[in-house]
Write a protein that holds these residues in place. Structure first.
Motif, PDB file in Angstrom:
ATOM      1  N   ALA A 257       0.750  -1.130   0.035  1.00 30.07           N
ATOM      2  CA  ALA A 257      -0.017  -0.010  -0.056  1.00 30.07           C
ATOM      3  C   ALA A 257       0.818   1.307   0.112  1.00 30.07           C
ATOM      4  O   ALA A 257       0.345   2.340  -0.404  1.00 30.07           O
ATOM      5  CB  ALA A 257      -0.884  -0.060   1.082  1.00 30.07           C
ATOM      6  N   GLY A 258       2.101   1.257   0.500  1.00 27.22           N
ATOM      7  CA  GLY A 258       2.971   2.365   0.905  1.00 27.22           C
ATOM      8  C   GLY A 258       4.160   2.533   0.072  1.00 27.22           C
ATOM      9  O   GLY A 258       4.547   1.375  -0.293  1.00 27.22           O
ATOM     10  N   TYR A 259       4.587   3.627   0.143  1.00 25.33           N
ATOM     11  CA  TYR A 259       5.796   3.883  -0.679  1.00 25.33           C
ATOM     12  C   TYR A 259       6.915   4.887   0.133  1.00 25.33           C
ATOM     13  O   TYR A 259       6.299   6.047   0.448  1.00 25.33           O
ATOM     14  CB  TYR A 259       5.636   4.345  -2.002  1.00 25.33           C
ATOM     15  CG  TYR A 259       6.970   4.257  -2.873  1.00 25.33           C
ATOM     16  CD1 TYR A 259       7.429   2.822  -3.419  1.00 25.33           C
ATOM     17  CD2 TYR A 259       7.707   5.329  -3.629  1.00 25.33           C
ATOM     18  CE1 TYR A 259       8.501   2.929  -4.139  1.00 25.33           C
ATOM     19  CE2 TYR A 259       8.688   5.421  -4.430  1.00 25.33           C
ATOM     20  CZ  TYR A 259       9.081   4.063  -4.764  1.00 25.33           C
ATOM     21  OH  TYR A 259      10.386   4.009  -5.463  1.00 25.33           O
ATOM     22  N   LEU A 260       8.061   4.577   0.322  1.00 20.33           N
ATOM     23  CA  LEU A 260       8.945   5.606   0.441  1.00 20.33           C
ATOM     24  C   LEU A 260      10.184   5.240  -0.470  1.00 20.33           C
ATOM     25  O   LEU A 260      10.993   4.183  -0.666  1.00 20.33           O
ATOM     26  CB  LEU A 260       9.580   5.190   1.970  1.00 20.33           C
ATOM     27  CG  LEU A 260      10.754   6.180   2.587  1.00 20.33           C
ATOM     28  CD1 LEU A 260       9.981   7.653   2.693  1.00 20.33           C
ATOM     29  CD2 LEU A 260      11.456   5.599   3.790  1.00 20.33           C
ATOM     30  N   ALA A 261      10.700   6.298  -1.241  1.00 21.69           N
ATOM     31  CA  ALA A 261      11.338   6.123  -2.532  1.00 21.69           C
ATOM     32  C   ALA A 261      12.808   5.662  -1.677  1.00 21.69           C
ATOM     33  O   ALA A 261      13.315   5.950  -0.662  1.00 21.69           O
ATOM     34  CB  ALA A 261      11.733   7.541  -3.185  1.00 21.69           C
TER      35      ALA A 261
ATOM     36  N   GLY B 220      -4.026  -1.404  -3.463  1.00 20.69           N
ATOM     37  CA  GLY B 220      -2.522  -1.408  -3.655  1.00 20.69           C
ATOM     38  C   GLY B 220      -2.211   0.163  -3.935  1.00 20.69           C
ATOM     39  O   GLY B 220      -3.013   0.667  -4.644  1.00 20.69           O
ATOM     40  N   GLY B 221      -1.269   0.624  -3.369  1.00 16.44           N
ATOM     41  CA  GLY B 221      -0.396   1.903  -3.889  1.00 16.44           C
ATOM     42  C   GLY B 221      -1.424   3.150  -3.683  1.00 16.44           C
ATOM     43  O   GLY B 221      -1.865   3.755  -4.482  1.00 16.44           O
TER      44      GLY B 221
ATOM     45  N   PHE C   4       3.646   5.018  -8.552  1.00 16.16           N
ATOM     46  CA  PHE C   4       3.393   3.876  -7.612  1.00 16.16           C
ATOM     47  C   PHE C   4       1.898   3.647  -7.541  1.00 16.16           C
ATOM     48  O   PHE C   4       1.367   2.463  -7.329  1.00 16.16           O
ATOM     49  CB  PHE C   4       3.892   4.425  -6.358  1.00 16.16           C
ATOM     50  CG  PHE C   4       3.601   3.677  -5.055  1.00 16.16           C
ATOM     51  CD1 PHE C   4       4.218   2.400  -4.920  1.00 16.16           C
ATOM     52  CD2 PHE C   4       2.789   4.121  -4.117  1.00 16.16           C
ATOM     53  CE1 PHE C   4       3.757   1.558  -4.067  1.00 16.16           C
ATOM     54  CE2 PHE C   4       2.355   3.172  -3.061  1.00 16.16           C
ATOM     55  CZ  PHE C   4       3.015   1.943  -3.024  1.00 16.16           C
ATOM     56  N   ALA C   5       1.033   4.797  -7.655  1.00 20.22           N
ATOM     57  CA  ALA C   5      -0.403   4.578  -7.591  1.00 20.22           C
ATOM     58  C   ALA C   5      -0.622   3.657  -8.626  1.00 20.22           C
ATOM     59  O   ALA C   5      -1.750   2.826  -8.636  1.00 20.22           O
ATOM     60  CB  ALA C   5      -1.112   5.720  -7.332  1.00 20.22           C
TER      61      ALA C   5
END
Length: 317
Positions: A151-155, A180-181, A168-169
């Motif tokens: 579900a989440g992102y940190l580059a 997701g995303g 990402f989305a």
């Protein structure tokens, strides 16, 4: 040239729609262990060197290896003690290099979100397709090894392009639909969740992930002693807990197992966790659960309030 990143609108903190966390909690508290994999000799990126030291960067590599060999187990046991499920900012190469870490976290129902593949490979200089492929690879790897729909992102190493959040989305939707995303930790602009602009129009949320409470920033950049770091965690909590009386706030502690989990730093960290979790009206949760709750209960109210305030600001000009 843009005057701001364009991901979100100006939205004054004062007089927003009130947030109430589950069961009336004032503050949502989550811990984000960055569990990373660094390469000793990564492919060179013309925009950023992987190591500040000369090659081979044995000292830099080995302390990060310490985090996975020793520090992770130490922090994991401490979080167990206080009933905290980690939300792992994961270098997904770890699934191949250290699957035992993945298994231990999976047994505890920790969340896994994407921090790229290696923390020594950056977004800088990638084409849109290259970045999309990297994001997709990481999300598919998390699903393969954990069964979780990322579900989440940190580059990776906080390296960004103008399209990172859009990609990402979009990849999240392609792989997992609406599950997701849908959240990012890469924006450090608020103490509450905020809606984010995407070209797809997908409901997407930024949730607070504090660089100021990040142990690497504290120990490496700001040169803090452990007891000072422990105190700022408590001070940060006190203010957010107080403000949470009016509208729910979020506190995140981003950690690294080669930083906070060194023996001489654990006492101060444990004291802070003990202090925070001893308070009533604290929702001890994960990044995903915060973003899901905000999307379900407050996302549209936030959109409406932002539009109303923007109209008011424009009318006053």
């Amino acid at each position: 040239m843009k005057s701001d990143p364009g991901f979100y609108d100006y939205w004054p903190y004062h007089n927003r729609p009130k947030i109430k966390w589950p069961n009336g909690k004032k503050l949502a508290f989550w811990v984000a262990p960055n569990i990373e994999y660094y390469e000793l000799n990564p492919p060179k990126n013309p925009n950023r060197a992987a190591w500040p030291q000369a090659t081979p960067a044995v000292a830099g590599y080995s302390i990060r290896d310490y985090g996975n060999r020793v520090g992770h187990d130490r922090q994991m046991k401490l979080l167990d003690k206080y009933g905290i499920r980690g939300s792992i900012s994961l270098s997904t190469a770890l699934c191949d290099h250290h699957p035992e870490i993945i298994s231990a976290c999976k047994e505890r129902n920790w969340e896994f979100f994407s921090h790229g593949i290696y923390n020594t490979r950056y977004t800088y200089g990638m084409s849109e397709m290259q970045e999309r492929d990297m994001i997709k690879d990481a999300m598919e790897t998390i699903y393969k090894h954990t069964g979780q729909k990322c579900a989440g992102y940190l580059a990776p190493a906080l390296s960004h392009s103008e399209l990172t959040l859009d990609l990402f989305a979009e990849v999240g939707t392609e792989l997992f639909g609406n599950d997701g995303g849908f959240y990012t930790c890469d924006l450090f602009h608020d103490d509450q969740p905020t809606p984010i602009h995407l070209r797809s129009g997908k409901q997407f949320v930024s949730i607070p992930y504090s660089l100021e409470m990040n142990d690497t920033i504290a120990f490496v950049v700001n040169k803090m002693e452990p007891r000072r770091y422990g105190q700022i965690l408590k001070d940060n909590f006190d203010r957010l807990y107080q403000e949470g009386e009016a509208s729910g706030t979020i506190m995140c502690i981003p950690t690294h197992n080669y930083q906070v989990a060194c023996p001489h730093r654990m006492k101060a960290y444990e004291a802070a966790l003990d202090y925070i979790t001893s308070h009533e009206d604290v929702w001890v949760t994960t990044g995903r659960e915060i973003a899901e709750y905000f999307r379900e209960h407050y996302y549209q109210a936030a959109i409406n309030d932002i539009a109303e305030k923007q109209t008011s600001i424009q009318g006053a000009q």
